[in-house]
Design a protein around this motif. Structure first.
Motif, PDB file in Angstrom:
ATOM      1  N   ASP A  54       0.851  -1.180   0.000  1.00 12.26           N
ATOM      2  CA  ASP A  54       0.000   0.000   0.000  1.00 12.26           C
ATOM      3  C   ASP A  54       0.896   1.243   0.000  1.00 12.26           C
ATOM      4  OD1 ASP A  54      -0.761  -0.698   3.476  1.00 12.26           O
ATOM      5  OD2 ASP A  54       0.956   0.328   2.609  1.00 12.26           O
ATOM      6  N   ILE A  55       0.305   2.404   0.271  1.00  9.17           N
ATOM      7  CA  ILE A  55       1.074   3.648   0.189  1.00  9.17           C
ATOM      8  C   ILE A  55       1.518   4.126   1.572  1.00  9.17           C
ATOM      9  CG2 ILE A  55      -0.025   4.353  -1.962  1.00  9.17           C
ATOM     10  CD1 ILE A  55      -1.773   6.236  -0.298  1.00  9.17           C
ATOM     11  N   THR A  56       1.701   3.214   2.521  1.00 10.42           N
ATOM     12  CA  THR A  56       2.091   3.606   3.876  1.00 10.42           C
ATOM     13  C   THR A  56       3.391   4.407   3.881  1.00 10.42           C
ATOM     14  OG1 THR A  56       1.012   1.650   4.813  1.00 10.42           O
ATOM     15  CG2 THR A  56       2.669   2.753   6.169  1.00 10.42           C
ATOM     16  N   PHE A  57       4.419   3.883   3.206  1.00  9.76           N
ATOM     17  CA  PHE A  57       5.696   4.598   3.182  1.00  9.76           C
ATOM     18  C   PHE A  57       5.542   5.964   2.528  1.00  9.76           C
ATOM     19  CE2 PHE A  57       9.710   5.755   1.144  1.00  9.76           C
ATOM     20  CZ  PHE A  57      10.587   5.689   2.217  1.00  9.76           C
ATOM     21  N   GLU A  58       4.781   6.009   1.439  1.00 10.81           N
ATOM     22  CA  GLU A  58       4.578   7.273   0.733  1.00 10.81           C
ATOM     23  C   GLU A  58       3.908   8.308   1.632  1.00 10.81           C
ATOM     24  OE1 GLU A  58       2.565  10.166  -1.890  1.00 10.81           O
ATOM     25  OE2 GLU A  58       1.636   8.667  -0.609  1.00 10.81           O
ATOM     26  N   VAL A  59       2.937   7.883   2.444  1.00 11.87           N
ATOM     27  CA  VAL A  59       2.253   8.812   3.343  1.00 11.87           C
ATOM     28  C   VAL A  59       3.198   9.309   4.432  1.00 11.87           C
ATOM     29  CG1 VAL A  59       0.427   9.001   5.070  1.00 11.87           C
ATOM     30  CG2 VAL A  59      -0.041   7.889   2.892  1.00 11.87           C
ATOM     31  N   PHE A  60       4.028   8.417   4.970  1.00  5.98           N
ATOM     32  CA  PHE A  60       4.935   8.815   6.038  1.00  5.98           C
ATOM     33  C   PHE A  60       5.968   9.827   5.566  1.00  5.98           C
ATOM     34  CE2 PHE A  60       3.074   5.708   8.720  1.00  5.98           C
ATOM     35  CZ  PHE A  60       3.496   5.989  10.009  1.00  5.98           C
ATOM     36  N   VAL A  61       6.537   9.605   4.392  1.00 11.72           N
ATOM     37  CA  VAL A  61       7.530  10.569   3.925  1.00 11.72           C
ATOM     38  C   VAL A  61       6.860  11.879   3.518  1.00 11.72           C
ATOM     39  CG1 VAL A  61       9.282   8.892   3.271  1.00 11.72           C
ATOM     40  CG2 VAL A  61       7.518   9.515   1.611  1.00 11.72           C
ATOM     41  N   HIS A  62       5.592  11.822   3.095  1.00 11.44           N
ATOM     42  CA  HIS A  62       4.855  13.058   2.877  1.00 11.44           C
ATOM     43  C   HIS A  62       4.729  13.828   4.195  1.00 11.44           C
ATOM     44  CE1 HIS A  62       3.591  12.412  -1.276  1.00 11.44           C
ATOM     45  NE2 HIS A  62       3.036  13.592  -1.214  1.00 11.44           N
ATOM     46  N   PHE A  63       4.513  13.100   5.281  1.00 12.64           N
ATOM     47  CA  PHE A  63       4.420  13.759   6.582  1.00 12.64           C
ATOM     48  C   PHE A  63       5.745  14.424   6.950  1.00 12.64           C
ATOM     49  CE2 PHE A  63       4.535  13.591  11.320  1.00 12.64           C
ATOM     50  CZ  PHE A  63       3.503  14.493  11.540  1.00 12.64           C
ATOM     51  N   GLY A  64       6.855  13.824   6.555  1.00  7.75           N
ATOM     52  CA  GLY A  64       8.153  14.462   6.775  1.00  7.75           C
ATOM     53  C   GLY A  64       8.242  15.793   6.081  1.00  7.75           C
ATOM     54  N   THR A  65       7.692  15.891   4.873  1.00  7.96           N
ATOM     55  CA  THR A  65       7.720  17.169   4.172  1.00  7.96           C
ATOM     56  C   THR A  65       6.754  18.167   4.789  1.00  7.96           C
ATOM     57  OG1 THR A  65       6.136  16.339   2.525  1.00  7.96           O
ATOM     58  CG2 THR A  65       8.470  16.124   2.003  1.00  7.96           C
ATOM     59  N   VAL A  66       5.659  17.677   5.397  1.00  5.71           N
ATOM     60  CA  VAL A  66       4.772  18.572   6.135  1.00  5.71           C
ATOM     61  C   VAL A  66       5.536  19.236   7.275  1.00  5.71           C
ATOM     62  CG1 VAL A  66       2.819  18.643   7.724  1.00  5.71           C
ATOM     63  CG2 VAL A  66       2.617  17.418   5.569  1.00  5.71           C
ATOM     64  N   LEU A  67       6.331  18.441   7.979  1.00 10.27           N
ATOM     65  CA  LEU A  67       7.125  18.998   9.072  1.00 10.27           C
ATOM     66  C   LEU A  67       8.119  20.039   8.570  1.00 10.27           C
ATOM     67  CD1 LEU A  67       7.872  15.803  11.207  1.00 10.27           C
ATOM     68  CD2 LEU A  67       6.106  17.536  11.576  1.00 10.27           C
ATOM     69  N   SER A  68       8.618  19.847   7.354  1.00 13.51           N
ATOM     70  CA  SER A  68       9.549  20.843   6.818  1.00 13.51           C
ATOM     71  C   SER A  68       8.818  22.146   6.520  1.00 13.51           C
ATOM     72  CB  SER A  68      10.237  20.290   5.566  1.00 13.51           C
ATOM     73  OG  SER A  68       9.327  20.087   4.509  1.00 13.51           O
ATOM     74  N   ILE A  69       7.568  22.070   6.038  1.00 10.74           N
ATOM     75  CA  ILE A  69       6.782  23.288   5.826  1.00 10.74           C
ATOM     76  C   ILE A  69       6.551  24.004   7.147  1.00 10.74           C
ATOM     77  CG2 ILE A  69       4.569  24.209   5.033  1.00 10.74           C
ATOM     78  CD1 ILE A  69       4.357  21.851   3.132  1.00 10.74           C
ATOM     79  N   VAL A  70       6.192  23.241   8.176  1.00 15.71           N
ATOM     80  CA  VAL A  70       5.952  23.830   9.493  1.00 15.71           C
ATOM     81  C   VAL A  70       7.223  24.502  10.010  1.00 15.71           C
ATOM     82  CG1 VAL A  70       5.374  23.333  11.890  1.00 15.71           C
ATOM     83  CG2 VAL A  70       4.097  22.220  10.039  1.00 15.71           C
TER      84      VAL A  70
END
Length: 289
Positions: free
Chosen positions: A40-56
Motif C-alpha cells: 500500500d502507500i504507507t511509506f509514501e504517506v509517512f515521507v509526505h508527513f516528513g515534508t509537512v514537518l519541513s513546511i511547518v
C-alpha cells in the motif's frame, strides 16, 4: 524495504514534493527501479508527513499567526463573512475592534485560513470516493509516466500568463483545491498543479506559492493520521526503521527544497520544469515494460 532504499526514496520525496515534478510519481518510479514492492502507500504517506514537518519548520511563525487570528475571528462572524471576499492573503495586522460593532476588517491571515478550508473540500470528496482506485495507481509505473507528461503540459501553459497580479477569491480557492485533488493521482504534481491553476486564474505568484504550500498541510496531516489508524487497527507487524529513516531524510531535504522553489516561483521560472517532466515521462514510457 532496506534502510538504504528508504533513505533514497525519502530524499526523492523531500526534493520532489516541492519541485513541480510529482513526488508521488517519483516514489512510484523509484520503487520500481529499486525493485521495492509495497502493498500500500504507507511509506509514501509517512515521507509526505516528513515534508509537512519541513513546511511547518519554515513557516512556523506565519502558521501560528494564521491559527491565532482565525480562532479569534470565530467569535466575530462578520469578519469571517468579509474574509470570503477577494483580497490579498499575505498577513496584515488586524485593526482594533470597533466598540459598537465589535468587528474589524479581516486580516489576510483570516482570509487565508478560510480559503485553505475551502480548498480541502474537493480533495476530501475525491479521496473518499476513489481511495481504492487511487491506491491501485501506485502500482502502475507506465501510467505514472503518462501523468508526468500531463504535468509538463500544465507547467508549460504558465507561459500564457506571464504577469499575474490578482488575488484569491473563494471560487479560486475551490478551483485550487480541485487541482490538488487531481494531484492525488501519482505523476500529477501537487505543487505544479495548484500553483499553475492559481496563476492561470491571475493570482499573484507569491500568493499562489504560499497558498500551495499551506493548503497541503491539513490534507497530508489528515491522510497520515488515517493511515496510522489503519496500521494500528490491523495489528500487523510494521518495520518502522525504513519509515522513520525515510521521514527524517524527507524532512531535512524538504527544508532545503522549499527555499529553492520559492526562488524559482518568484522569478517565474516554474515552466522550465516542464522539460524535465517531458523527458522523464517519455523515457519511462520507452523503457518501462
Amino acid at each position: 524495504m532496506a534502510w538504504w532504499e528508504a533513505l533514497v526514496l525519502g530524499l526523492v520525496q523531500g526534493l520532489a514534493e516541492f519541485l513541480p515534478v510529482s513526488s508521488s510519481g517519483h516514489l512510484v518510479l523509484g520503487q520500481y527501479l529499486l525493485g521495492v514492492r509495497e502493498p500500500d502507500i504507507t511509506f509514501e504517506v509517512f515521507v509526505h508527513f516528513g515534508t509537512v514537518l519541513s513546511i511547518v519548520t519554515v513557516y512556523w511563525r506565519r502558521i501560528g499567526t494564521i491559527l491565532r487570528e482565525f480562532f479569534r475571528a470565530l467569535a466575530h462572524p462578520a469578519q469571517l463573512r468579509a474574509a470570503l471576499r477577494p483580497g490579498p492573503i499575505e498577513h496584515t495586522p488586524p485593526e482594533p475592534l470597533d466598540a459598537e460593532s465589535r468587528t474589524a476588517p479581516p486580516s489576510g491571515a483570516v482570509r487565508l485560513a478560510l480559503f485553505v478550508l475551502l480548498s480541502m473540500v474537493p480533495t476530501g470528496v475525491v479521496y473518499v470516493l476513489f481511495a481504492d482506485t487511487l491506491e491501485g495507481l501506485f502500482e502502475a509505473p507506465r501510467f505514472v509516466c503518462g501523468m508526468l507528461l500531463v504535468t509538463g503540459v500544465l507547467l508549460l501553459l504558465i507561459r500564457f500568463r506571464p504577469h499575474p497580479d490578482g488575488h484569491f477569491s473563494a471560487g479560486k480557492a475551490l478551483l485550487a483545491g480541485l487541482a490538488q485533488s487531481a494531484a492525488l493521482v501519482p505523476g500529477i504534481s501537487r505543487s505544479g498543479s495548484t500553483i499553475s491553476t492559481a496563476i492561470y486564474l491571475n493570482v499573484d505568484r507569491k500568493d499562489a506559492a504560499d497558498f500551495s504550500f499551506l493548503m497541503s498541510l491539513p490534507v497530508i496531516v489528515g491522510a497520515t493520521g488515517l493511515k496510522v489508524l489503519d496500521l494500528f487497527g490491523a495489528g500487523a507487524e510494521t518495520d518502522w526503521l525504513p519509515l522513520v529513516l525515510g521521514t527524517v531524510v524527507a524532512y531535512a531535504s524538504g527544508i532545503w527544497a522549499i527555499r529553492v522553489v520559492i526562488a524559482f516561483v518568484q522569478r517565474g521560472d516554474l515552466q522550465y520544469f516542464a522539460y524535465y517532466c517531458f523527458a522523464a515521462g517519455t523515457l519511462g514510457l520507452l523503457f518501462i515494460q
